[in-house]
Design a protein around this motif. Structure first.
Motif, PDB file in Angstrom:
ATOM      1  N   ASN A  48       0.880  -1.157   0.000  1.00  0.00           N
ATOM      2  CA  ASN A  48       0.000   0.000   0.000  1.00  0.00           C
ATOM      3  C   ASN A  48       0.922   1.211   0.000  1.00  0.00           C
ATOM      4  OD1 ASN A  48      -1.731   2.093   0.415  1.00  0.00           O
ATOM      5  ND2 ASN A  48      -2.732   1.193   2.214  1.00  0.00           N
ATOM      6  N   ILE A  49       1.161   1.766  -1.179  1.00  0.00           N
ATOM      7  CA  ILE A  49       2.166   2.813  -1.367  1.00  0.00           C
ATOM      8  C   ILE A  49       1.879   4.059  -0.535  1.00  0.00           C
ATOM      9  CG2 ILE A  49       1.195   4.022  -3.355  1.00  0.00           C
ATOM     10  CD1 ILE A  49       4.129   3.729  -4.546  1.00  0.00           C
ATOM     11  N   GLU A  50       0.622   4.238  -0.160  1.00  0.00           N
ATOM     12  CA  GLU A  50       0.238   5.431   0.604  1.00  0.00           C
ATOM     13  C   GLU A  50       0.789   5.421   2.025  1.00  0.00           C
ATOM     14  OE1 GLU A  50      -3.991   5.522   0.283  1.00  0.00           O
ATOM     15  OE2 GLU A  50      -3.937   5.794  -1.882  1.00  0.00           O
ATOM     16  N   LYS A  51       1.335   4.287   2.462  1.00  0.00           N
ATOM     17  CA  LYS A  51       1.802   4.181   3.847  1.00  0.00           C
ATOM     18  C   LYS A  51       3.317   4.180   3.992  1.00  0.00           C
ATOM     19  CE  LYS A  51      -2.343   2.019   5.554  1.00  0.00           C
ATOM     20  NZ  LYS A  51      -2.926   1.057   6.440  1.00  0.00           N
ATOM     21  N   ILE A  52       4.060   4.471   2.929  1.00  0.00           N
ATOM     22  CA  ILE A  52       5.513   4.462   3.064  1.00  0.00           C
ATOM     23  C   ILE A  52       6.009   5.804   3.604  1.00  0.00           C
ATOM     24  CG2 ILE A  52       5.820   2.745   1.245  1.00  0.00           C
ATOM     25  CD1 ILE A  52       6.872   4.912  -0.571  1.00  0.00           C
ATOM     26  N   SER A  53       7.160   5.767   4.240  1.00  0.00           N
ATOM     27  CA  SER A  53       7.773   6.973   4.788  1.00  0.00           C
ATOM     28  C   SER A  53       9.151   7.158   4.155  1.00  0.00           C
ATOM     29  CB  SER A  53       7.915   6.845   6.307  1.00  0.00           C
ATOM     30  OG  SER A  53       8.785   7.841   6.790  1.00  0.00           O
ATOM     31  N   PHE A  54       9.309   8.239   3.411  1.00  0.00           N
ATOM     32  CA  PHE A  54      10.592   8.497   2.739  1.00  0.00           C
ATOM     33  C   PHE A  54      11.699   8.763   3.740  1.00  0.00           C
ATOM     34  CE2 PHE A  54       7.158  10.267   0.138  1.00  0.00           C
ATOM     35  CZ  PHE A  54       7.107   9.234  -0.770  1.00  0.00           C
ATOM     36  N   ASP A  55      11.357   9.496   4.795  1.00  0.00           N
ATOM     37  CA  ASP A  55      12.358   9.776   5.821  1.00  0.00           C
ATOM     38  C   ASP A  55      12.868   8.489   6.457  1.00  0.00           C
ATOM     39  OD1 ASP A  55      12.171  12.485   5.387  1.00  0.00           O
ATOM     40  OD2 ASP A  55      10.766  12.836   7.031  1.00  0.00           O
ATOM     41  N   ASP A  56      11.952   7.596   6.805  1.00  0.00           N
ATOM     42  CA  ASP A  56      12.361   6.330   7.418  1.00  0.00           C
ATOM     43  C   ASP A  56      13.199   5.490   6.461  1.00  0.00           C
ATOM     44  OD1 ASP A  56      11.011   7.040   9.692  1.00  0.00           O
ATOM     45  OD2 ASP A  56       9.305   5.695   9.354  1.00  0.00           O
ATOM     46  N   LEU A  57      12.795   5.434   5.201  1.00  0.00           N
ATOM     47  CA  LEU A  57      13.512   4.598   4.237  1.00  0.00           C
ATOM     48  C   LEU A  57      14.899   5.162   3.906  1.00  0.00           C
ATOM     49  CD1 LEU A  57      10.537   3.608   1.917  1.00  0.00           C
ATOM     50  CD2 LEU A  57      11.818   2.105   3.451  1.00  0.00           C
ATOM     51  N   THR A  58      15.005   6.475   3.722  1.00  0.00           N
ATOM     52  CA  THR A  58      16.325   7.044   3.434  1.00  0.00           C
ATOM     53  C   THR A  58      17.215   6.974   4.676  1.00  0.00           C
ATOM     54  OG1 THR A  58      15.459   9.282   3.812  1.00  0.00           O
ATOM     55  CG2 THR A  58      15.627   8.527   1.517  1.00  0.00           C
ATOM     56  N   ARG A  59      16.628   7.140   5.864  1.00  0.00           N
ATOM     57  CA  ARG A  59      17.401   6.997   7.102  1.00  0.00           C
ATOM     58  C   ARG A  59      17.894   5.558   7.242  1.00  0.00           C
ATOM     59  NH1 ARG A  59      13.698   8.467  10.486  1.00  0.00           N
ATOM     60  NH2 ARG A  59      14.048  10.664  10.099  1.00  0.00           N
ATOM     61  N   ARG A  60      17.056   4.604   6.872  1.00  0.00           N
ATOM     62  CA  ARG A  60      17.462   3.199   6.931  1.00  0.00           C
ATOM     63  C   ARG A  60      18.621   2.925   5.972  1.00  0.00           C
ATOM     64  NH1 ARG A  60      13.741  -1.917   5.450  1.00  0.00           N
ATOM     65  NH2 ARG A  60      15.253  -3.521   5.972  1.00  0.00           N
ATOM     66  N   MET A  61      18.551   3.487   4.768  1.00  0.00           N
ATOM     67  CA  MET A  61      19.663   3.335   3.822  1.00  0.00           C
ATOM     68  C   MET A  61      20.945   3.891   4.433  1.00  0.00           C
ATOM     69  SD  MET A  61      17.948   4.380   0.145  1.00  0.00           S
ATOM     70  CE  MET A  61      19.390   4.033  -0.857  1.00  0.00           C
ATOM     71  N   ASP A  62      20.851   5.072   5.018  1.00  0.00           N
ATOM     72  CA  ASP A  62      22.013   5.717   5.631  1.00  0.00           C
ATOM     73  C   ASP A  62      22.590   4.855   6.758  1.00  0.00           C
ATOM     74  OD1 ASP A  62      23.778   8.080   6.179  1.00  0.00           O
ATOM     75  OD2 ASP A  62      22.647   8.070   8.064  1.00  0.00           O
ATOM     76  N   LEU A  63      21.730   4.325   7.611  1.00  0.00           N
ATOM     77  CA  LEU A  63      22.202   3.501   8.727  1.00  0.00           C
ATOM     78  C   LEU A  63      22.867   2.211   8.240  1.00  0.00           C
ATOM     79  CD1 LEU A  63      19.233   3.960  11.223  1.00  0.00           C
ATOM     80  CD2 LEU A  63      21.551   4.871  11.453  1.00  0.00           C
ATOM     81  N   ILE A  64      22.311   1.608   7.222  1.00  0.00           N
ATOM     82  CA  ILE A  64      22.909   0.388   6.666  1.00  0.00           C
ATOM     83  C   ILE A  64      24.288   0.701   6.092  1.00  0.00           C
ATOM     84  CG2 ILE A  64      22.722  -1.371   4.852  1.00  0.00           C
ATOM     85  CD1 ILE A  64      19.627  -1.168   5.239  1.00  0.00           C
TER      86      ILE A  64
END
Length: 191
Positions: free
Chosen positions: A71-87
């Motif tokens: 459900n694309i309406e429930k994604i968070s760009f901040d969370d996903l880009t932060r996750r990329m950064d942390l990885i």
């Protein structure tokens, strides 16, 4: 949106490219059509595993159907880009151990960075073509371009960290040389 890819007589590289392109282009259902051998079926399944949100809903000897389950309406760009950064930061940390670089773990983390990047590229492409979706997230064309560039650059950093770890493991350095290299690495990490 649905698309059918006829992959008969195509190389695995071409199949992978077409599949990723269809995913990023925003197709919700992708049919992969061809006589499927065990080998190319397994290779295709491996590519599909890297497409976050997509899963196989049907498979026989001539067809694999994958469908977007997010459900694309429930994604968070901040969370996903932060996750990329942390990885990526974790990848850098894991490549700092003298003679103990865990290359398989670093490659696995890079695969996760790629999965997130593909999903975000897919969203940006969809939002570019769907004004309602862009408005739902309050994103203009400048915001979408910034997100695309941020994700693209993070993904490239992850690739370079993976390459650096691979080379640091292959090069025969003494402890002092490795320490000098880690000083440079620390400067890069801060940037």
């Amino acid at each position: 949106r649905a698309i059918t890819l006829n992959v008969a007589k195509k190389t695995f590289h071409d199949i992978r490219r077409e599949l990723l392109s269809s995913y990023i282009s925003g197709y919700d259902i992708i049919n992969i059509q061809a006589p499927l051998t065990l080998k190319n079926s397994t290779e295709i399944r491996d590519v599909i595993r890297n497409l976050t949100t997509m899963d196989i809903v049907f498979q026989d000897k001539k067809l694999i159907t994958i469908k977007d389950l997010l459900n694309i309406e429930k994604i968070s760009f901040d969370d996903l880009t932060r996750r990329m950064d942390l990885i990526i930061r974790s990848m850098m940390e894991d490549s700092r151990e003298f003679n103990k670089i865990k290359i398989n773990k670093i490659y696995s983390m890079d695969t996760e960075v790629n999965r997130i990047a593909f999903m975000l590229f897919r969203f940006v492409k969809k939002a570019t073509n769907d004004e309602k979706l862009a408005k739902l997230f309050n994103l203009g064309s400048d915001d979408l371009l910034r997100l695309w560039l941020l994700v693209s650059n993070l993904e490239k950093v992850g690739d370079e960290v993976k390459r650096a770890a691979k080379f640091m493991r292959a090069v025969d350095l003494n402890k002092n040389e490795f320490a000098d290299l880690m000083n440079l690495y620390s400067l890069i990490e801060k940037e």
